[in-house]
Design an enzyme around this catalytic site. Structure first.
Site, PDB file in Angstrom:
ATOM      1  N   THR A  64       1.341  -1.142   0.071  1.00 51.18           N
ATOM      2  CA  THR A  64       0.035   0.340   0.025  1.00 51.18           C
ATOM      3  C   THR A  64       0.530   1.344  -0.603  1.00 51.18           C
ATOM      4  O   THR A  64       0.270   2.692  -0.482  1.00 51.18           O
ATOM      5  CB  THR A  64      -0.986   0.062   0.842  1.00 51.18           C
ATOM      6  OG1 THR A  64      -1.657  -1.133   1.404  1.00 51.18           O
ATOM      7  CG2 THR A  64      -1.971   1.058   1.278  1.00 51.18           C
ATOM      8  N   SER A  73       2.016  -7.932  -0.662  1.00 50.64           N
ATOM      9  CA  SER A  73       2.249  -9.044  -0.369  1.00 50.64           C
ATOM     10  C   SER A  73       1.869  -9.873  -0.392  1.00 50.64           C
ATOM     11  O   SER A  73       2.278 -11.140   0.512  1.00 50.64           O
ATOM     12  CB  SER A  73       2.934  -8.224   1.484  1.00 50.64           C
ATOM     13  OG  SER A  73       2.058  -7.860   2.005  1.00 50.64           O
TER      14      SER A  73
HETATM   15  N1  ASP Z   1      -2.021  -5.746   0.674  1.00 47.86           N
HETATM   16  C1  ASP Z   1      -1.852  -4.866   1.361  1.00 47.86           C
HETATM   17  C2  ASP Z   1      -0.272  -5.779   1.442  1.00 47.86           C
HETATM   18  O1  ASP Z   1      -0.443  -6.558   1.854  1.00 47.86           O
HETATM   19  C3  ASP Z   1      -1.496  -4.388   2.777  1.00 47.86           C
HETATM   20  C4  ASP Z   1      -0.611  -3.505   3.641  1.00 47.86           C
HETATM   21  O2  ASP Z   1       0.418  -3.010   2.098  1.00 47.86           O
HETATM   22  O3  ASP Z   1      -0.459  -3.305   4.076  1.00 47.86           O
HETATM   23  O4  ASP Z   1       0.672  -5.819   0.218  1.00 47.86           O
END
Ligand code: ASP
Length: 342
Positions: free
Chosen positions: A15, A60
């Protein structure tokens, strides 16, 4: 004149570097160079910042051990030229990656700080700037010509944690992580307060050793009331399965059904390593405290103590990948290698 401190930012995705795709309303990764241009404050820090980015930044959730190896390889390549490393990634699997890196980087004498954010860097209310700027400051901290932090950490929402003690506890709050079995290593308020007594020490003259083989023949089985024998057997009989994190209730407890104990015992006899890890985020396995764990102790489950599941599964991958002998596997697992166990 003292030489400037060199920090390497490793951008993997998440994010922190995302933008909204307005037609669909979803978040997608964007070019890392835009991340730097979004934080002009970075140029005010008293260090040189270089950056490398994954060619295709990822959410991620798409990370696997090959990405951990890629991060470890970047750190290895820049280890002599840089004083500290900040890894930017999504928070979803950050506790896994950072735990894995803590095992992969043996004899670390420089800081490796994982961070990310709950809101994109371009968002008005973003938590990304504080997380990123303070992580860089922490990675740049030096004393007597040496790094203050010499381990893999995770920085989020004003707290620095030992990475392999963390777990993601909230998908909404800025405080997304907790380290319930180990105190924060540092807290950022008006001052940056380092809790020096808790920092890992580095043994002088020991050179960094980067382990890049992670064996993924592992699984996690989380107990729930009513789980069937078929389900457990399905897991125990996975071809080539070498190790299992057995996530038990409370202080390491499980039902005392005859079939459960005999199936586990048979799997152990056939060579499977089974680690008793509590599904609670805080506290420790204490086998033998209740009758519901005494049997597990008798059939020789490995004692996970107060390890997190994230650290347990990555430690298993690391130990199996390092070719630790069957005989010494239990002893090594039950030994704290990077401060992951009390
Ligand atoms: N879905 C995102 C990720 O883990 C959430 C974040 O960036 O905190 O890449």
């Amino acid at each position: 004149m003292s030489k400037k401190i060199n920090i390497l930012l490793i951008y993997t995705g998440g994010t922190i570097g995302m933008v909204k795709d307005y037609p669909s309303g979803t978040l997608r990764a964007f070019d890392f160079n835009k991340l730097v241009s979004n934080i002009p404050e970075l140029s005010q820090l008293d260090c040189e910042i270089q950056s490398v980015s994954f060619k295709d930044p990822i959410d991620s959730s798409n990370m696997n051990p090959s990405h951990w190896v890629a991060i470890a390889t970047i750190i290895e390549k820049h280890y002599d030229s840089h004083d500290g490393f900040v890894v930017l990634q999504g928070s979803d699997t950050m506790s896994y990656s950072s735990s894995a890196l803590s095992f992969m980087l043996e004899n670390l004498s420089k800081p490796v700080i994982f961070t990310g954010s709950q809101l994109p860097i371009g968002d008005l209310r973003t938590d990304a700037k504080e997380n990123l700027i303070t992580s860089i400051q922490i990675a740049a901290l030096r004393e007597n010509n040496q790094a203050v932090i010499k381990e893999v950490c995770l920085y989020f929402e004003y707290k620095l944690y030992r990475a392999n003690r963390t777990t993601k506890i909230n998908a909404e709050h800025f405080q997304a992580f907790a380290s319930l079995n180990f105190p924060a290593l540092a807290e950022s308020g008006v001052h940056l307060k380092i809790n020096r007594n808790y920092l890992l020490k580095h043994q002088k003259n020991k050179k960094l050793k980067v382990h890049k083989t992670m064996d993924t023949n592992v699984a996690i089985f989380k107990l729930f009331p009513g789980f069937s024998r078929e389900l457990l057997q399905g897991i125990l009989n996975i071809p080539n399965l070498k190790a299992l994190v057995f996530e038990t209730y409370g202080a390491g407890n499980a039902p005392v059904d005859e079939w459960l104990l005999s199936d586990l015992q048979e799997a152990i006899k056939k060579g499977l390593h089974i680690v008793n890890v509590t599904q609670c985020s805080g506290g420790s396995v204490i086998m033998g405290r209740y009758s519901t764990s005494e049997e597990l102790r008798k059939i020789h489950l490995i004692d996970g103590g107060d390890i997190t599941s994230e650290a347990a599964i990555t430690k298993l991958m690391y130990l199996l990948g390092s070719g630790v002998s069957h005989k010494s596997f239990r002893t090594i697992f039950e030994t704290s290698l990077r401060g992951e166990l009390s």
